[in-house]
Design a protein around this motif. Structure first.
Motif, short mmCIF file in Angstrom:
data_model
loop_
_atom_site.label_atom_id
_atom_site.label_comp_id
_atom_site.label_asym_id
_atom_site.label_seq_id
_atom_site.Cartn_x
_atom_site.Cartn_y
_atom_site.Cartn_z
N VAL A 234 18.44 1.06 3.75
CA VAL A 234 17.38 0.74 4.72
C VAL A 234 16.04 1.24 4.19
CG1 VAL A 234 16.50 1.25 7.03
CG2 VAL A 234 18.91 0.67 6.72
N ALA A 235 16.02 2.44 3.64
CA ALA A 235 14.78 3.01 3.09
C ALA A 235 14.26 2.12 1.97
CB ALA A 235 15.03 4.42 2.57
N ARG A 236 15.13 1.61 1.17
CA ARG A 236 14.77 0.80 0.02
C ARG A 236 14.22 -0.56 0.41
NH1 ARG A 236 17.37 -2.19 -4.00
NH2 ARG A 236 16.68 -1.53 -6.03
N MET A 237 14.60 -1.06 1.57
CA MET A 237 14.15 -2.38 2.00
C MET A 237 12.63 -2.46 2.14
SD MET A 237 16.64 -4.34 1.87
CE MET A 237 15.73 -5.74 2.48
N GLY A 238 12.01 -1.37 2.57
CA GLY A 238 10.55 -1.38 2.69
C GLY A 238 9.87 -1.71 1.38
N ALA A 239 10.37 -1.13 0.30
CA ALA A 239 9.80 -1.40 -1.02
C ALA A 239 10.03 -2.86 -1.41
CB ALA A 239 10.42 -0.46 -2.05
N LYS A 240 11.17 -3.39 -1.06
CA LYS A 240 11.43 -4.82 -1.33
C LYS A 240 10.42 -5.69 -0.60
CE LYS A 240 15.57 -5.22 -3.48
NZ LYS A 240 15.70 -5.83 -4.77
N PHE A 241 10.17 -5.38 0.68
CA PHE A 241 9.24 -6.17 1.47
C PHE A 241 7.82 -6.07 0.92
CE2 PHE A 241 12.41 -5.70 5.04
CZ PHE A 241 12.84 -7.01 4.94
N MET A 242 7.44 -4.91 0.41
CA MET A 242 6.12 -4.77 -0.19
C MET A 242 5.95 -5.78 -1.33
SD MET A 242 5.72 -0.63 -0.15
CE MET A 242 4.25 -0.58 -1.16
N GLY A 243 6.97 -5.91 -2.15
CA GLY A 243 6.92 -6.87 -3.24
C GLY A 243 6.93 -8.31 -2.76
N LEU A 244 7.81 -8.62 -1.82
CA LEU A 244 7.91 -9.99 -1.31
C LEU A 244 6.62 -10.45 -0.64
CD1 LEU A 244 11.48 -9.93 0.25
CD2 LEU A 244 10.73 -11.29 -1.70
N LEU A 245 5.96 -9.54 0.08
CA LEU A 245 4.75 -9.88 0.81
C LEU A 245 3.48 -9.60 0.02
CD1 LEU A 245 5.84 -8.51 4.30
CD2 LEU A 245 5.80 -10.90 3.54
N ASP A 246 3.65 -9.15 -1.22
CA ASP A 246 2.52 -8.80 -2.08
C ASP A 246 1.58 -7.82 -1.37
OD1 ASP A 246 1.12 -8.81 -4.46
OD2 ASP A 246 -0.17 -10.47 -3.86
N SER A 247 2.17 -6.82 -0.76
CA SER A 247 1.43 -5.80 -0.03
C SER A 247 1.40 -4.52 -0.85
CB SER A 247 2.11 -5.54 1.31
OG SER A 247 1.47 -4.52 2.00
N ARG A 248 0.24 -3.94 -0.99
CA ARG A 248 0.14 -2.71 -1.77
C ARG A 248 0.67 -1.50 -0.99
NH1 ARG A 248 -5.06 0.15 -4.74
NH2 ARG A 248 -3.94 2.06 -5.21
N TYR A 249 0.42 -1.45 0.31
CA TYR A 249 0.74 -0.26 1.11
C TYR A 249 1.78 -0.53 2.18
CZ TYR A 249 -3.63 1.50 -0.84
OH TYR A 249 -4.62 1.89 -1.70
N MET A 250 2.50 0.54 2.51
CA MET A 250 3.39 0.54 3.66
C MET A 250 3.22 1.88 4.35
SD MET A 250 7.49 -0.17 3.97
CE MET A 250 8.01 1.26 3.05
#
Length: 114
Positions: free
Chosen positions: A32-48
């Protein structure tokens, strides 16, 4: 703090909770923790950003989270907890790095060499 990050892409992670009685709870929590990093890449978002209680801070740090020292802890959801604000910066951390791999004890993630 928040407003200055929005132009670069900002995700707010919410509701990452795993029941105490789930088999392989730690591995599931790490996934679950790792999914945030995946979403950052998928959404081309620098920050979470996300909030987490003290007992989870070290876990979230394994996937790149950094506690914001400028924000004091708050007793949320009740006085038993000290909840802190955490930030991830995709350009400054390795959310899929060696520290996370050590935490999961060599469990292979699809598509990644171990």
């Amino acid at each position: 703090m928040i407003e200055s990050r929005i132009p670069f892409g900002l995700i707010e992670a919410k509701a990452a909770w795993v029941s105490e009685d789930v088999p392989k709870r730690r591995e599931l929590t790490l996934a679950v923790a790792r999914m945030g990093a995946k979403f950052m890449g998928l959404l081309d978002s620098r920050y979470m950003m996300a909030t987490a209680a003290d007992n989870l801070l070290d876990l979230w740090k394994t996937c790149g989270g950094v506690v914001d020292p400028s924000m004091p802890a708050t007793p949320y959801p009740d006085a038993r907890y000290r909840t802190r604000l955490m930030w991830w910066d995709r350009l400054r951390t390795d959310p899929f790095g060696d520290e996370l791999r050590r935490e999961v004890g060599g469990i292979r993630f699809d598509g990644e060499p171990m």
